[in-house]
Motif scaffolding. Structure first.
Motif, PDB file in Angstrom:
ATOM      1  N   MET A 191     -18.319  45.681 -36.329  1.00 26.66           N
ATOM      2  CA  MET A 191     -17.057  45.577 -37.057  1.00 26.66           C
ATOM      3  C   MET A 191     -17.071  46.444 -38.320  1.00 26.66           C
ATOM      4  N   ASN A 192     -18.198  46.418 -39.032  1.00 26.89           N
ATOM      5  CA  ASN A 192     -18.308  47.225 -40.249  1.00 26.89           C
ATOM      6  C   ASN A 192     -18.263  48.713 -39.926  1.00 26.89           C
ATOM      7  N   ALA A 193     -18.861  49.091 -38.791  1.00 26.93           N
ATOM      8  CA  ALA A 193     -18.836  50.496 -38.372  1.00 26.93           C
ATOM      9  C   ALA A 193     -17.408  50.951 -38.087  1.00 26.93           C
ATOM     10  N   LYS A 194     -16.627  50.085 -37.448  1.00 23.07           N
ATOM     11  CA  LYS A 194     -15.227  50.407 -37.168  1.00 23.07           C
ATOM     12  C   LYS A 194     -14.434  50.538 -38.466  1.00 23.07           C
ATOM     13  N   LYS A 195     -14.708  49.639 -39.425  1.00 28.33           N
ATOM     14  CA  LYS A 195     -14.014  49.703 -40.716  1.00 28.33           C
ATOM     15  C   LYS A 195     -14.343  51.001 -41.446  1.00 28.33           C
ATOM     16  N   ASP A 196     -15.616  51.405 -41.371  1.00 23.35           N
ATOM     17  CA  ASP A 196     -16.034  52.649 -42.020  1.00 23.35           C
ATOM     18  C   ASP A 196     -15.344  53.851 -41.380  1.00 23.35           C
ATOM     19  N   ASN A 197     -15.218  53.833 -40.057  1.00 22.98           N
ATOM     20  CA  ASN A 197     -14.574  54.942 -39.346  1.00 22.98           C
ATOM     21  C   ASN A 197     -13.088  55.032 -39.686  1.00 22.98           C
ATOM     22  N   THR A 198     -12.415  53.893 -39.703  1.00 25.37           N
ATOM     23  CA  THR A 198     -10.981  53.900 -40.020  1.00 25.37           C
ATOM     24  C   THR A 198     -10.745  54.320 -41.468  1.00 25.37           C
ATOM     25  N   PHE A 199     -11.645  53.902 -42.371  1.00 19.45           N
ATOM     26  CA  PHE A 199     -11.519  54.307 -43.772  1.00 19.45           C
ATOM     27  C   PHE A 199     -11.696  55.823 -43.895  1.00 19.45           C
ATOM     28  N   THR A 200     -12.685  56.367 -43.191  1.00 18.31           N
ATOM     29  CA  THR A 200     -12.942  57.811 -43.235  1.00 18.31           C
ATOM     30  C   THR A 200     -11.737  58.600 -42.730  1.00 18.31           C
ATOM     31  N   ILE A 201     -11.179  58.167 -41.604  1.00 23.88           N
ATOM     32  CA  ILE A 201     -10.004  58.843 -41.041  1.00 23.88           C
ATOM     33  C   ILE A 201      -8.818  58.734 -41.993  1.00 23.88           C
TER      34      ILE A 201
ATOM     35  N   LEU B 104     -11.600  57.196 -54.696  1.00 25.27           N
ATOM     36  CA  LEU B 104     -12.202  56.639 -53.479  1.00 25.27           C
ATOM     37  C   LEU B 104     -13.111  57.647 -52.775  1.00 25.27           C
ATOM     38  N   PHE B 105     -13.324  58.794 -53.415  1.00 25.57           N
ATOM     39  CA  PHE B 105     -14.179  59.809 -52.794  1.00 25.57           C
ATOM     40  C   PHE B 105     -15.610  59.302 -52.617  1.00 25.57           C
ATOM     41  N   SER B 106     -16.120  58.555 -53.589  1.00 24.89           N
ATOM     42  CA  SER B 106     -17.499  58.046 -53.499  1.00 24.89           C
ATOM     43  C   SER B 106     -17.658  57.119 -52.305  1.00 24.89           C
ATOM     44  N   GLN B 107     -16.661  56.260 -52.048  1.00 22.94           N
ATOM     45  CA  GLN B 107     -16.722  55.376 -50.883  1.00 22.94           C
ATOM     46  C   GLN B 107     -16.591  56.179 -49.593  1.00 22.94           C
ATOM     47  N   PHE B 108     -15.737  57.197 -49.606  1.00 26.60           N
ATOM     48  CA  PHE B 108     -15.587  58.061 -48.427  1.00 26.60           C
ATOM     49  C   PHE B 108     -16.916  58.738 -48.108  1.00 26.60           C
ATOM     50  N   LYS B 109     -17.590  59.273 -49.120  1.00 25.74           N
ATOM     51  CA  LYS B 109     -18.857  59.956 -48.930  1.00 25.74           C
ATOM     52  C   LYS B 109     -19.915  58.996 -48.415  1.00 25.74           C
ATOM     53  N   GLU B 110     -19.937  57.774 -48.964  1.00 18.58           N
ATOM     54  CA  GLU B 110     -20.935  56.780 -48.553  1.00 18.58           C
ATOM     55  C   GLU B 110     -20.714  56.318 -47.116  1.00 18.58           C
ATOM     56  N   ARG B 111     -19.471  56.036 -46.770  1.00 18.93           N
ATOM     57  CA  ARG B 111     -19.169  55.529 -45.433  1.00 18.93           C
ATOM     58  C   ARG B 111     -19.322  56.607 -44.370  1.00 18.93           C
ATOM     59  N   ARG B 112     -19.022  57.830 -44.729  1.00 22.33           N
ATOM     60  CA  ARG B 112     -19.136  58.916 -43.761  1.00 22.33           C
ATOM     61  C   ARG B 112     -20.600  59.190 -43.436  1.00 22.33           C
ATOM     62  N   ALA B 113     -21.487  58.920 -44.389  1.00 19.18           N
ATOM     63  CA  ALA B 113     -22.917  59.184 -44.198  1.00 19.18           C
ATOM     64  C   ALA B 113     -23.589  58.139 -43.315  1.00 19.18           C
ATOM     65  N   LYS B 114     -22.936  57.003 -43.087  1.00 19.45           N
ATOM     66  CA  LYS B 114     -23.551  55.933 -42.292  1.00 19.45           C
ATOM     67  C   LYS B 114     -23.595  56.325 -40.823  1.00 19.45           C
TER      68      LYS B 114
END
Length: 212
Positions: A78-88, A202-212
């Motif tokens: 679920m967290n992976a899906k949230k990270d992907n949707t946030f990145t998009i 929100l760039f820092s969160q984008f960078k963090e989530r994209r790296a996962k």
């Protein structure tokens, strides 16, 4: 032995009350009670703290409790899906900000487009507007500190003022109060300001989530 039973066993071995454990883990007693009754599970970060508190390995805590392991697998998915949707969503917001910037300074003029392309552009802008609010909902506000929230508000105000000044210069808003166009311009300015603020903070969160 299930995790809930282990939590009770380890606590009683230490001769601690639920309140004692709660104070050591800096959480509420109700949370400890929920774990010991199997109603919920701690997140992975809290699990590490429990391991340190009772001086047991993570393997010992998780072993034999297949339900808990499955819960962590589902949570990870679920967290992976949230990270992907946030990145998009962030990428869409980035593209929208480029358009908003060009449109604001007059490099993009919709009047030069054909009617079909204006409709297409209108749909895309509508999606971008919805995405602005969606991105806010996908943000992990727990990671946003108080100073950062203040910074967001200040940034939003500064960008709003700048965009209003530019809009006043381009559209002469002071002369448009009688026909209501100022309301529409104000709404668009608000959306643009939020989009640019999200892009910055929100760039820092984008960078963090994209790296996962």
């Amino acid at each position: 032995m299930k995790f809930a039973d282990k939590m009770k066993l380890y606590r009683r071995q230490k001769e601690w009350t639920q309140q004692d454990v709660a104070e050591r883990l800096l959480i509420s007693r109700k949370t400890i009670s929920s774990w010991e009754n199997g109603r919920s599970y701690p997140d992975i970060f809290m699990l590490v703290q429990i391991s340190d508190l009772y001086h047991v390995s993570l393997d010992d805590l998780l072993r034999e409790d297949h339900e808990m392991i499955n819960n962590y697998k589902e949570e990870h998915t679920m967290n992976a899906k949230k990270d992907n949707t946030f990145t998009i969503s962030y990428i869409i917001n980035f593209l929208a900000c480029i358009y908003f910037l060009f449109q604001t300074i007059g490099l993009v003029k919709t009047t030069s487009f054909s009617s079909i392309w204006r409709v297409v552009l209108g749909v895309m802008v509508g999606i971008a507007l919805l995405n602005v609010y969606y991105l806010i909902s996908r943000c992990d506000w727990k990671k946003v500190k108080g100073q950062e929230k203040v910074g967001m508000i200040i940034t939003l105000i500064i960008i709003s003022v700048l965009l209003m000044k530019i809009s006043d210069y381009r559209f002469n808003i002071s002369d448009s109060y009688n026909n209501g166009r100022d309301f529409g311009i104000g709404f668009v300015v608000a959306i643009k300001s939020i989009a640019f603020t999200e892009l910055i903070w929100l760039f820092s969160q984008f960078k963090e989530r994209r790296a996962k």
